[in-house]
Design an enzyme around this catalytic site. Structure first.
Site, PDB file in Angstrom:
ATOM      1  N   HIS A 157       0.839  -1.205   0.000  1.00  0.00           N
ATOM      2  CA  HIS A 157       0.000   0.000   0.000  1.00  0.00           C
ATOM      3  C   HIS A 157       0.873   1.255   0.000  1.00  0.00           C
ATOM      4  O   HIS A 157       2.053   1.194   0.316  1.00  0.00           O
ATOM      5  CB  HIS A 157      -0.896   0.038   1.248  1.00  0.00           C
ATOM      6  CG  HIS A 157      -2.088  -0.865   1.155  1.00  0.00           C
ATOM      7  ND1 HIS A 157      -2.035  -2.192   1.520  1.00  0.00           N
ATOM      8  CD2 HIS A 157      -3.364  -0.648   0.736  1.00  0.00           C
ATOM      9  CE1 HIS A 157      -3.226  -2.749   1.341  1.00  0.00           C
ATOM     10  NE2 HIS A 157      -4.056  -1.827   0.863  1.00  0.00           N
ATOM     11  N   HIS A 158       0.223   2.371  -0.265  1.00  0.00           N
ATOM     12  CA  HIS A 158       0.824   3.713  -0.261  1.00  0.00           C
ATOM     13  C   HIS A 158       1.504   4.039   1.074  1.00  0.00           C
ATOM     14  O   HIS A 158       1.172   3.466   2.120  1.00  0.00           O
ATOM     15  CB  HIS A 158      -0.273   4.749  -0.547  1.00  0.00           C
ATOM     16  CG  HIS A 158      -1.469   4.640   0.366  1.00  0.00           C
ATOM     17  ND1 HIS A 158      -1.586   5.369   1.504  1.00  0.00           N
ATOM     18  CD2 HIS A 158      -2.588   3.847   0.327  1.00  0.00           C
ATOM     19  CE1 HIS A 158      -2.723   5.078   2.116  1.00  0.00           C
ATOM     20  NE2 HIS A 158      -3.350   4.135   1.414  1.00  0.00           N
ATOM     21  N   LYS A 161      -0.442   4.838   4.631  1.00  0.00           N
ATOM     22  CA  LYS A 161      -1.295   3.874   5.365  1.00  0.00           C
ATOM     23  C   LYS A 161      -0.770   3.680   6.792  1.00  0.00           C
ATOM     24  O   LYS A 161       0.431   3.506   6.987  1.00  0.00           O
ATOM     25  CB  LYS A 161      -1.365   2.536   4.621  1.00  0.00           C
ATOM     26  CG  LYS A 161      -2.328   1.560   5.260  1.00  0.00           C
ATOM     27  CD  LYS A 161      -2.749   0.453   4.311  1.00  0.00           C
ATOM     28  CE  LYS A 161      -3.675  -0.559   4.984  1.00  0.00           C
ATOM     29  NZ  LYS A 161      -4.933   0.040   5.472  1.00  0.00           N
TER      30      LYS A 161
END
Ligand SMILES: NC(=O)C1=CN([C@@H]2O[C@H](COP(=O)(O)OP(=O)(O)OC[C@H]3O[C@@H](n4cnc5c(N)ncnc54)[C@H](OP(=O)(O)O)[C@@H]3O)[C@@H](O)[C@H]2O)C=CC1
Ligand SMILES: O=C(O)C1=N[C@H](C(=O)O)C[C@H](O)C1
Length: 271
Positions: A157-158, A161
């Site tokens: 994820h980015h 997060k």
């Protein structure tokens, strides 16, 4: 049927803004209120301006109690502490609550279970059709393969997060554990560092990657003797989660109290 009146909480967040845009495109829905953290700089701004659309005539508010009393559903992608508080308020107002927030503890889950005795709650670590279908497939494959096939869940994820592993990774891990007939609480391995020793047969491992702007990627690996099966999902746009949450709100409208999943909404529970 009349338009469904929806409240979006966490209106200024990545998902909040995406959900507001999706509601604006749906003729059967109306955004009755948008709620953000008390004191946030979004409070008082027009929702349209917030999401880059023409004015809605709805200012972002911090008054959830009044907003819930005038709505039929609330869509919530916030933080655990906020989702628990909103579950209690939605239960009081007897309106549907769609919870996408991840990182909930067992204690948080118990509070949400309690709220679900008074109103319908749809909660899922991932609202997309693709991931929920993937979970059904993972369960099916895990049921077929024995412990000769090691299960590992990898997610990326980015960089913004804040929880790990992702709610989706846990959802997929739980599907694998269920398919194999084991308990994730005892078989899940969430960290490996240093001299770990050999992999314990039957463990379900998790690996977390964070970086850049990745919306969400998940890979479930079944690693067996001389062959490997991989089931994967790549989210390219947050709109898939928003559309799922909206489908959940429509589905929950007027439904009896209870805690439901996206598998219920999508009719995947029996796969
Ligand atoms: N289930 C699913 O399909 C998906 C789940 N998620 C999950 O949704 C959650 C949010 O993700 P994302 O949008 O990326 O995160 P963001 O941090 O961008 O958004 C969260 C928003 O919630 C706001 N917020 C915090 N407390 C409150 C409160 N008490 N009342 C109202 N708003 C509040 C924050 O405001 P402020 O910053 O001012 O505090 C922020 O604007 C995460 O748990 C994520 O994992 C994300 C995508 C899909
Ligand atoms: O925080 C996110 O961005 C996401 N969170 C959810 C999760 O924890 O699995 C769903 C999605 O992958 C995006």
């Amino acid at each position: 049927m009349t338009q469904m009146r929806l409240v979006v909480v966490g209106a200024g967040g990545r998902m909040g803004r995406t959900v507001i845009r999706a509601i604006a495109e749906a003729p059967d829905l109306v955004l009755s209120a948008a709620i953000d953290t008390a004191g946030a700089d979004t409070i008082g701004r027009d929702v349209g301006e917030l999401v880059g659309l023409p004015a809605f005539g709805v200012p972002v508010s911090e008054d959830a109690l009044t907003a819930f009393a005038a709505a039929e559903g609330v869509i919530d992608f916030t933080i655990p502490q906020a989702s628990i508080a909103y579950a209690a308020l939605a239960a009081q107002a007897r309106i549907a609550h769609v919870i996408g927030t991840t990182g909930l503890t067992a204690e948080d889950e118990a509070k949400i279970d309690a709220a679900a005795r008074h109103a319908p709650i749809v909660k899922s670590g991932n609202m997309s059709l693709g991931v929920n279908l993937l979970a059904a497939l993972v369960k099916r494959v895990a049921r077929t393969l024995d412990e000769d096939f090691d299960i590992e869940v990898v997610e990326m994820h980015h960089r913004a997060k804040i929880d790990a592993p992702s709610g989706t990774a846990l959802l997929l891990g739980r599907a694998a554990a269920e398919g194999r007939g084991v308990d994730l609480d005892t078989q899940g391995v969430f960290t490996r560092h240093g001299h770990t020793g050999a992999r314990r047969p039957g463990d379900i491992g998790f690996a977390t990657l964070r970086g850049g702007t990745v919306v969400g990627e998940h890979n479930v690996i079944f690693a067996g003797p001389a062959e490997r099966i991989e089931l994967a999902h790549k989210a390219e746009d947050r709109g898939i989660f928003a559309r799922g949450a909206i489908a959940a709100a429509r589905w929950a409208r007027g439904r009896k109290p209870g805690l439901y999943s996206m598998a219920d909404v999508l009719g995947l529970s029996d796969i």
